[in-house]
Motif scaffolding. Structure first.
Motif, mmCIF file in Angstrom:
data_model
loop_
_atom_site.group_PDB
_atom_site.id
_atom_site.type_symbol
_atom_site.label_atom_id
_atom_site.label_comp_id
_atom_site.label_asym_id
_atom_site.label_seq_id
_atom_site.Cartn_x
_atom_site.Cartn_y
_atom_site.Cartn_z
ATOM 1 N N MET A 33 0.850 -1.194 0.000
ATOM 2 C CA MET A 33 0.000 0.000 0.000
ATOM 3 C C MET A 33 0.885 1.243 0.000
ATOM 4 O O MET A 33 1.903 1.278 0.689
ATOM 5 C CB MET A 33 -0.889 -0.041 1.255
ATOM 6 C CG MET A 33 -1.800 1.141 1.444
ATOM 7 S SD MET A 33 -2.819 0.936 2.938
ATOM 8 C CE MET A 33 -4.120 -0.131 2.315
ATOM 9 N N GLU A 37 -2.146 5.390 1.449
ATOM 10 C CA GLU A 37 -3.086 4.298 1.671
ATOM 11 C C GLU A 37 -3.880 3.914 0.421
ATOM 12 O O GLU A 37 -5.054 3.562 0.495
ATOM 13 C CB GLU A 37 -4.017 4.612 2.853
ATOM 14 C CG GLU A 37 -3.245 4.846 4.143
ATOM 15 C CD GLU A 37 -4.098 4.728 5.394
ATOM 16 O OE1 GLU A 37 -5.325 4.890 5.293
ATOM 17 O OE2 GLU A 37 -3.527 4.457 6.455
ATOM 18 N N LEU A 39 -4.290 1.066 -2.360
ATOM 19 C CA LEU A 39 -4.012 -0.349 -2.586
ATOM 20 C C LEU A 39 -4.551 -0.702 -3.970
ATOM 21 O O LEU A 39 -5.750 -0.618 -4.214
ATOM 22 C CB LEU A 39 -4.706 -1.189 -1.509
ATOM 23 C CG LEU A 39 -4.419 -2.681 -1.464
ATOM 24 C CD1 LEU A 39 -2.963 -2.957 -1.136
ATOM 25 C CD2 LEU A 39 -5.311 -3.356 -0.426
ATOM 26 N N GLU A 41 -5.560 -2.696 -7.500
ATOM 27 C CA GLU A 41 -6.267 -3.926 -7.841
ATOM 28 C C GLU A 41 -5.278 -5.032 -8.179
ATOM 29 O O GLU A 41 -5.516 -6.201 -7.864
ATOM 30 C CB GLU A 41 -7.190 -3.668 -9.020
ATOM 31 C CG GLU A 41 -8.053 -4.855 -9.414
ATOM 32 C CD GLU A 41 -9.014 -4.536 -10.535
ATOM 33 O OE1 GLU A 41 -9.543 -5.483 -11.149
ATOM 34 O OE2 GLU A 41 -9.227 -3.336 -10.800
ATOM 35 N N CYS A 44 -4.030 -6.592 -4.957
ATOM 36 C CA CYS A 44 -5.090 -7.423 -4.365
ATOM 37 C C CYS A 44 -5.218 -8.750 -5.098
ATOM 38 O O CYS A 44 -5.331 -9.818 -4.472
ATOM 39 C CB CYS A 44 -6.420 -6.683 -4.387
ATOM 40 S SG CYS A 44 -6.498 -5.241 -3.306
ATOM 41 N N PRO A 70 -8.599 -3.319 8.521
ATOM 42 C CA PRO A 70 -9.197 -2.838 7.269
ATOM 43 C C PRO A 70 -8.428 -3.291 6.031
ATOM 44 O O PRO A 70 -9.028 -3.549 4.986
ATOM 45 C CB PRO A 70 -9.161 -1.309 7.430
ATOM 46 C CG PRO A 70 -9.170 -1.082 8.901
ATOM 47 C CD PRO A 70 -8.336 -2.199 9.463
ATOM 48 N N VAL A 71 -7.104 -3.393 6.143
ATOM 49 C CA VAL A 71 -6.285 -3.869 5.022
ATOM 50 C C VAL A 71 -6.553 -5.350 4.777
ATOM 51 O O VAL A 71 -6.650 -5.796 3.634
ATOM 52 C CB VAL A 71 -4.790 -3.634 5.302
ATOM 53 C CG1 VAL A 71 -3.945 -4.083 4.115
ATOM 54 C CG2 VAL A 71 -4.521 -2.169 5.615
ATOM 55 N N GLN A 73 -9.292 -6.876 5.273
ATOM 56 C CA GLN A 73 -10.582 -6.965 4.597
ATOM 57 C C GLN A 73 -10.477 -6.565 3.137
ATOM 58 O O GLN A 73 -11.078 -7.210 2.254
ATOM 59 C CB GLN A 73 -11.593 -6.090 5.332
ATOM 60 C CG GLN A 73 -11.917 -6.589 6.734
ATOM 61 C CD GLN A 73 -12.714 -5.594 7.551
ATOM 62 O OE1 GLN A 73 -13.070 -4.527 7.068
ATOM 63 N NE2 GLN A 73 -12.991 -5.928 8.802
ATOM 64 N N LEU A 74 -9.713 -5.519 2.833
ATOM 65 C CA LEU A 74 -9.533 -5.084 1.447
ATOM 66 C C LEU A 74 -8.881 -6.169 0.601
ATOM 67 O O LEU A 74 -9.188 -6.328 -0.582
ATOM 68 C CB LEU A 74 -8.684 -3.808 1.400
ATOM 69 C CG LEU A 74 -9.356 -2.512 1.836
ATOM 70 C CD1 LEU A 74 -8.337 -1.390 1.902
ATOM 71 C CD2 LEU A 74 -10.479 -2.136 0.863
#
Length: 283
Positions: A33, A37, A39, A41, A44, A70-71, A73-74
């Motif tokens: 990241m 902040e 991130l 696609e 991921c 939160p990261v 979850q992302l």
């Protein structure tokens, strides 16, 4: 003080025939990241594909647990472990729990004497004491986004008796021998790193690093050292990169980080972690 707070599973994932299961340790800020902040696609997707291939992905970060979830979850990570607070906190991802995690291993200490030493040698530094899963107790208000989670402003004297996993100082000066010796006598050690243009310092028990927490997980999972991969960019990643069977420094990392790594990939602006993650899928 070290203690276990949750159960864990060591069941192996499903990897392709002839491919060894790997433990893949990933720093977050500056690696997956950007510092503002973002991130991508591509990152991921690469993380998801490595997990789908049966490899054990472990986010290993200086962030506190409350800022890492939160990261998680992302990235769509719904099982496994995370290493937070530069190795002081290890948690198991547990979507069924209220907070989405169960504490697995935590190393705590009384910060009172460490804070006295920091205040003596760095009187202008902003200081925070981590409250696991919540945020920080701070001696003054920190600029927005410099720390994550809830901030509770308190006087220095009120830090006494509040055990913590680490002490954080922002705008920390370069270490002096007297300062480091005072910490050593307390059984503590300092680690320096830079986020954006701000110089940070962590104080934690001696021997507690991302690498020490990852080595514990490696043994738990039964993965050979040569099948470990780590990617990072900061001074707090040096031990982790040296520990890994394949340590990869981001292209924008400082010289000491690159020196600890086996190879260098592209910078965070080039999504340098993606090519490394894709290479893992090739065996």
């Amino acid at each position: 003080m070290t203690f276990d707070l949750g159960g864990s599973s060591t069941a192996p994932g499903l990897v392709a025939q002839g491919v060894e299961r790997k433990l893949v340790a990933l720093d977050v800020d500056g690696t997956l990241m950007t510092y503002d902040e973002f991130l991508s696609e591509e990152v991921c997707d690469a993380v998801s594909d490595v997990r789908a291939a049966g490899h054990q992905v472990v986010l290993a970060t200086g962030r506190p647990l409350v800022a890492l979830m939160p990261v998680v979850q992302l990235l769509g990570i719904d099982d496994g472990w995370v290493v937070c607070s530069n190795g002081s906190v290890t948690a198991r991802i547990a979507p069924e729990s209220t907070n989405g995690f169960v504490l697995d291993d935590v190393v705590m200490f009384d910060p009172h004497q460490a804070l006295r030493v920091v205040r003596e040698h760095m009187p202008l530094a902003k200081v925070a004491v981590e409250e696991i899963g919540v945020g920080y107790w701070v001696n003054e208000v920190f600029p927005e986004r410099m720390l994550h989670g809830l901030h509770t402003v308190t006087e220095f004297d009120e830090f006494h008796g509040r055990e913590t996993a680490r002490v954080v100082a922002a705008d920390a000066q370069a270490p002096r021998r007297e300062f480091q010796e005072a910490l050593r006598l307390l059984g503590l050690v300092d680690t320096y790193f830079v986020i954006g243009s701000t110089r940070w310092m962590d104080v934690a028990p001696h021997g507690v690093t991302k690498a020490s927490a990852l080595e514990r997980l490696r043994g738990l999972l039964g993965i050979a050292r040569e099948h470990t991969v780590a990617i990072g960019d900061g001074g707090n990643d040096v031990d982790m990169l040296a520990w890994a069977g394949r340590g990869v420094a981001m292209g924008h990392a400082e010289a000491q980080v690159i020196a600890a790594a086996d190879e260098v990939t592209g910078s965070i602006l080039d999504d340098g972690a993606v090519s490394v993650l894709r290479s893992i899928l090739l065996g």
